[in-house]
Scaffold this motif. Structure first.
Motif, PDB file in Angstrom:
ATOM      1  N   MET A 118       0.842  -1.202   0.000  1.00 28.43           N
ATOM      2  CA  MET A 118       0.000   0.000   0.000  1.00 28.43           C
ATOM      3  C   MET A 118       0.879   1.255   0.000  1.00 28.43           C
ATOM      4  O   MET A 118       0.592   2.223  -0.725  1.00 28.43           O
ATOM      5  CB  MET A 118      -0.932   0.002   1.211  1.00 28.43           C
ATOM      6  N   GLY A 119       1.938   1.243   0.803  1.00 28.26           N
ATOM      7  CA  GLY A 119       2.867   2.369   0.810  1.00 28.26           C
ATOM      8  C   GLY A 119       3.562   2.530  -0.528  1.00 28.26           C
ATOM      9  O   GLY A 119       3.715   3.645  -1.029  1.00 28.26           O
ATOM     10  N   ALA A 120       3.973   1.412  -1.123  1.00 31.88           N
ATOM     11  CA  ALA A 120       4.639   1.461  -2.425  1.00 31.88           C
ATOM     12  C   ALA A 120       3.686   1.993  -3.491  1.00 31.88           C
ATOM     13  O   ALA A 120       4.079   2.812  -4.338  1.00 31.88           O
ATOM     14  CB  ALA A 120       5.146   0.082  -2.809  1.00 31.88           C
ATOM     15  N   ALA A 121       2.443   1.544  -3.456  1.00 30.67           N
ATOM     16  CA  ALA A 121       1.466   1.989  -4.451  1.00 30.67           C
ATOM     17  C   ALA A 121       1.164   3.478  -4.303  1.00 30.67           C
ATOM     18  O   ALA A 121       1.117   4.216  -5.302  1.00 30.67           O
ATOM     19  CB  ALA A 121       0.182   1.177  -4.308  1.00 30.67           C
ATOM     20  N   TYR A 122       0.982   3.925  -3.066  1.00 31.22           N
ATOM     21  CA  TYR A 122       0.699   5.347  -2.851  1.00 31.22           C
ATOM     22  C   TYR A 122       1.892   6.200  -3.280  1.00 31.22           C
ATOM     23  O   TYR A 122       1.729   7.212  -3.961  1.00 31.22           O
ATOM     24  CB  TYR A 122       0.354   5.621  -1.380  1.00 31.22           C
ATOM     25  N   GLY A 123       3.083   5.791  -2.870  1.00 33.96           N
ATOM     26  CA  GLY A 123       4.274   6.553  -3.235  1.00 33.96           C
ATOM     27  C   GLY A 123       4.497   6.594  -4.737  1.00 33.96           C
ATOM     28  O   GLY A 123       4.853   7.637  -5.298  1.00 33.96           O
ATOM     29  N   THR A 124       4.270   5.478  -5.397  1.00 36.01           N
ATOM     30  CA  THR A 124       4.422   5.423  -6.849  1.00 36.01           C
ATOM     31  C   THR A 124       3.382   6.300  -7.543  1.00 36.01           C
ATOM     32  O   THR A 124       3.715   7.060  -8.462  1.00 36.01           O
ATOM     33  CB  THR A 124       4.298   3.973  -7.339  1.00 36.01           C
ATOM     34  N   ALA A 125       2.138   6.197  -7.105  1.00 34.80           N
ATOM     35  CA  ALA A 125       1.074   6.970  -7.743  1.00 34.80           C
ATOM     36  C   ALA A 125       1.262   8.472  -7.532  1.00 34.80           C
ATOM     37  O   ALA A 125       1.176   9.255  -8.482  1.00 34.80           O
ATOM     38  CB  ALA A 125      -0.279   6.531  -7.184  1.00 34.80           C
ATOM     39  N   LYS A 126       1.522   8.856  -6.305  1.00 37.69           N
ATOM     40  CA  LYS A 126       1.664  10.289  -6.002  1.00 37.69           C
ATOM     41  C   LYS A 126       2.885  10.879  -6.700  1.00 37.69           C
ATOM     42  O   LYS A 126       2.813  11.965  -7.282  1.00 37.69           O
ATOM     43  CB  LYS A 126       1.771  10.462  -4.481  1.00 37.69           C
ATOM     44  N   SER A 127       4.009  10.156  -6.666  1.00 33.11           N
ATOM     45  CA  SER A 127       5.210  10.640  -7.348  1.00 33.11           C
ATOM     46  C   SER A 127       5.013  10.629  -8.858  1.00 33.11           C
ATOM     47  O   SER A 127       5.486  11.522  -9.561  1.00 33.11           O
ATOM     48  CB  SER A 127       6.413   9.764  -7.008  1.00 33.11           C
ATOM     49  N   GLY A 128       4.325   9.604  -9.353  1.00 35.18           N
ATOM     50  CA  GLY A 128       4.078   9.504 -10.790  1.00 35.18           C
ATOM     51  C   GLY A 128       3.247  10.653 -11.322  1.00 35.18           C
ATOM     52  O   GLY A 128       3.477  11.131 -12.442  1.00 35.18           O
ATOM     53  N   VAL A 129       2.297  11.107 -10.524  1.00 34.32           N
ATOM     54  CA  VAL A 129       1.498  12.269 -10.922  1.00 34.32           C
ATOM     55  C   VAL A 129       2.393  13.498 -11.045  1.00 34.32           C
ATOM     56  O   VAL A 129       2.282  14.285 -11.984  1.00 34.32           O
ATOM     57  CB  VAL A 129       0.352  12.510  -9.916  1.00 34.32           C
ATOM     58  N   GLY A 130       3.310  13.656 -10.098  1.00 35.33           N
ATOM     59  CA  GLY A 130       4.241  14.783 -10.160  1.00 35.33           C
ATOM     60  C   GLY A 130       5.162  14.694 -11.364  1.00 35.33           C
ATOM     61  O   GLY A 130       5.436  15.706 -12.028  1.00 35.33           O
ATOM     62  N   VAL A 131       5.644  13.494 -11.673  1.00 37.35           N
ATOM     63  CA  VAL A 131       6.520  13.308 -12.834  1.00 37.35           C
ATOM     64  C   VAL A 131       5.757  13.621 -14.122  1.00 37.35           C
ATOM     65  O   VAL A 131       6.291  14.292 -15.019  1.00 37.35           O
ATOM     66  CB  VAL A 131       7.098  11.874 -12.859  1.00 37.35           C
ATOM     67  N   ALA A 132       4.531  13.140 -14.225  1.00 37.30           N
ATOM     68  CA  ALA A 132       3.737  13.399 -15.426  1.00 37.30           C
ATOM     69  C   ALA A 132       3.441  14.886 -15.591  1.00 37.30           C
ATOM     70  O   ALA A 132       3.527  15.441 -16.700  1.00 37.30           O
ATOM     71  CB  ALA A 132       2.432  12.611 -15.370  1.00 37.30           C
ATOM     72  N   SER A 133       3.113  15.542 -14.495  1.00 37.46           N
ATOM     73  CA  SER A 133       2.835  16.973 -14.539  1.00 37.46           C
ATOM     74  C   SER A 133       4.082  17.768 -14.909  1.00 37.46           C
ATOM     75  O   SER A 133       4.021  18.702 -15.711  1.00 37.46           O
ATOM     76  CB  SER A 133       2.305  17.423 -13.184  1.00 37.46           C
ATOM     77  N   MET A 134       5.206  17.384 -14.338  1.00 38.81           N
ATOM     78  CA  MET A 134       6.461  18.064 -14.621  1.00 38.81           C
ATOM     79  C   MET A 134       6.926  17.778 -16.047  1.00 38.81           C
ATOM     80  O   MET A 134       7.509  18.636 -16.702  1.00 38.81           O
ATOM     81  CB  MET A 134       7.516  17.607 -13.615  1.00 38.81           C
ATOM     82  N   GLY A 135       6.649  16.573 -16.549  1.00 40.53           N
ATOM     83  CA  GLY A 135       7.074  16.192 -17.892  1.00 40.53           C
ATOM     84  C   GLY A 135       6.446  17.016 -18.994  1.00 40.53           C
ATOM     85  O   GLY A 135       7.004  17.115 -20.086  1.00 40.53           O
ATOM     86  N   VAL A 136       5.316  17.614 -18.719  1.00 38.07           N
ATOM     87  CA  VAL A 136       4.676  18.486 -19.713  1.00 38.07           C
ATOM     88  C   VAL A 136       5.506  19.748 -19.910  1.00 38.07           C
ATOM     89  O   VAL A 136       5.704  20.216 -21.031  1.00 38.07           O
ATOM     90  CB  VAL A 136       3.237  18.839 -19.264  1.00 38.07           C
ATOM     91  N   MET A 137       6.035  20.278 -18.793  1.00 40.56           N
ATOM     92  CA  MET A 137       6.830  21.512 -18.871  1.00 40.56           C
ATOM     93  C   MET A 137       8.265  21.231 -19.298  1.00 40.56           C
ATOM     94  O   MET A 137       8.815  21.961 -20.126  1.00 40.56           O
ATOM     95  CB  MET A 137       6.856  22.204 -17.498  1.00 40.56           C
ATOM     96  N   ARG A 138       8.886  20.203 -18.721  1.00 43.22           N
ATOM     97  CA  ARG A 138      10.300  19.909 -18.966  1.00 43.22           C
ATOM     98  C   ARG A 138      10.492  18.431 -19.265  1.00 43.22           C
ATOM     99  O   ARG A 138      10.917  17.662 -18.393  1.00 43.22           O
ATOM    100  CB  ARG A 138      11.137  20.293 -17.737  1.00 43.22           C
ATOM    101  N   PRO A 139      10.197  17.972 -20.475  1.00 39.15           N
ATOM    102  CA  PRO A 139      10.289  16.538 -20.772  1.00 39.15           C
ATOM    103  C   PRO A 139      11.702  15.966 -20.661  1.00 39.15           C
ATOM    104  O   PRO A 139      11.867  14.767 -20.452  1.00 39.15           O
ATOM    105  CB  PRO A 139       9.774  16.429 -22.211  1.00 39.15           C
ATOM    106  N   GLU A 140      12.720  16.793 -20.751  1.00 39.76           N
ATOM    107  CA  GLU A 140      14.102  16.300 -20.644  1.00 39.76           C
ATOM    108  C   GLU A 140      14.461  15.864 -19.220  1.00 39.76           C
ATOM    109  O   GLU A 140      15.461  15.181 -19.008  1.00 39.76           O
ATOM    110  CB  GLU A 140      15.097  17.359 -21.144  1.00 39.76           C
ATOM    111  N   LEU A 141      13.642  16.238 -18.220  1.00 32.83           N
ATOM    112  CA  LEU A 141      13.916  15.887 -16.826  1.00 32.83           C
ATOM    113  C   LEU A 141      13.140  14.664 -16.336  1.00 32.83           C
ATOM    114  O   LEU A 141      13.257  14.293 -15.160  1.00 32.83           O
ATOM    115  CB  LEU A 141      13.585  17.073 -15.914  1.00 32.83           C
ATOM    116  N   VAL A 142      12.386  14.026 -17.220  1.00 34.40           N
ATOM    117  CA  VAL A 142      11.540  12.920 -16.784  1.00 34.40           C
ATOM    118  C   VAL A 142      12.362  11.764 -16.213  1.00 34.40           C
ATOM    119  O   VAL A 142      12.067  11.246 -15.137  1.00 34.40           O
ATOM    120  CB  VAL A 142      10.626  12.440 -17.935  1.00 34.40           C
ATOM    121  N   MET A 143      13.413  11.348 -16.899  1.00 36.65           N
ATOM    122  CA  MET A 143      14.206  10.216 -16.417  1.00 36.65           C
ATOM    123  C   MET A 143      14.939  10.554 -15.115  1.00 36.65           C
ATOM    124  O   MET A 143      15.091   9.689 -14.248  1.00 36.65           O
ATOM    125  CB  MET A 143      15.213   9.760 -17.479  1.00 36.65           C
TER     126      MET A 143
END
Length: 165
Positions: A28-53
């Motif tokens: 449950m902790g892994a899923a929450y951390g992955t989902a919440k961080s993944g949302v941030g990565v996806a949101s950030m990737g729109v502005m700066r796609p070179e920083l996704v990795m």
């Protein structure tokens, strides 16, 4: 031969409950951390796609939490074999506490990693100097789950020490 109920007949229930708790709460902790961080990565990737990795670090760190729960669940489940060796309530409670320690530590670490990861990758997109600080905070959050794993291993190793067979 007496057929009195000693309570030890229910001991494996508590042991298996500990194994399940370790895996379920850690995942449950892994899923929450992955989902919440993944949302941030996806949101950030729109502005700066070179920083996704570069920003995928919190997602990976959250995924490790599930492995901690798996390790404890395997340790506990291999220690439950009432036919080979007596399994007392003490052993069941030791395994239950082991699973809860690891699982709940993994859940709390996952929540911390998710929140820090989400805010951290978004902030890193705007100010690259924040990357090292974000990684340090994530390491301290991951350490919480590692503490739970260590305590879980120690508690699990206490099973089998309740009586001299």
């Amino acid at each position: 031969m007496s057929s009195t109920f000693s309570g030890d007949e229910t001991a494996p229930f508590f042991g298996f409950l500990g194994a399940a708790a370790a895996l379920v709460f850690s995942c449950m902790g892994a899923a929450y951390g992955t989902a919440k961080s993944g949302v941030g990565v996806a949101s950030m990737g729109v502005m700066r796609p070179e920083l996704v990795m570069k920003s995928i670090v919190p997602v990976v760190m959250a995924g490790v939490l599930g492995i901690y729960g798996l390790i404890i669940a395997v340790i506990i489940s291999t220690g439950i074999n009432p036919k080979a060796k007596s399994y007392y309530l003490f052993d069941g409670y030791a395994h239950l506490s082991s699973g809860l320690a690891c699982g709940l530590a993994g859940l709390s670490a996952g929540m911390a990693i998710g929140i820090v990861g989400d805010a951290g990758v978004r902030a890193n997109a705007q100010q690259p100097k924040l990357f090292v600080g974000m990684i340090l905070i994530l390491i301290f959050a991951e350490a919480l789950a590692l503490y739970g794993l260590i305590v879980g291993i120690i508690l699990s190793s206490r099973s089998g020490q309740s009586r001299a067979d």
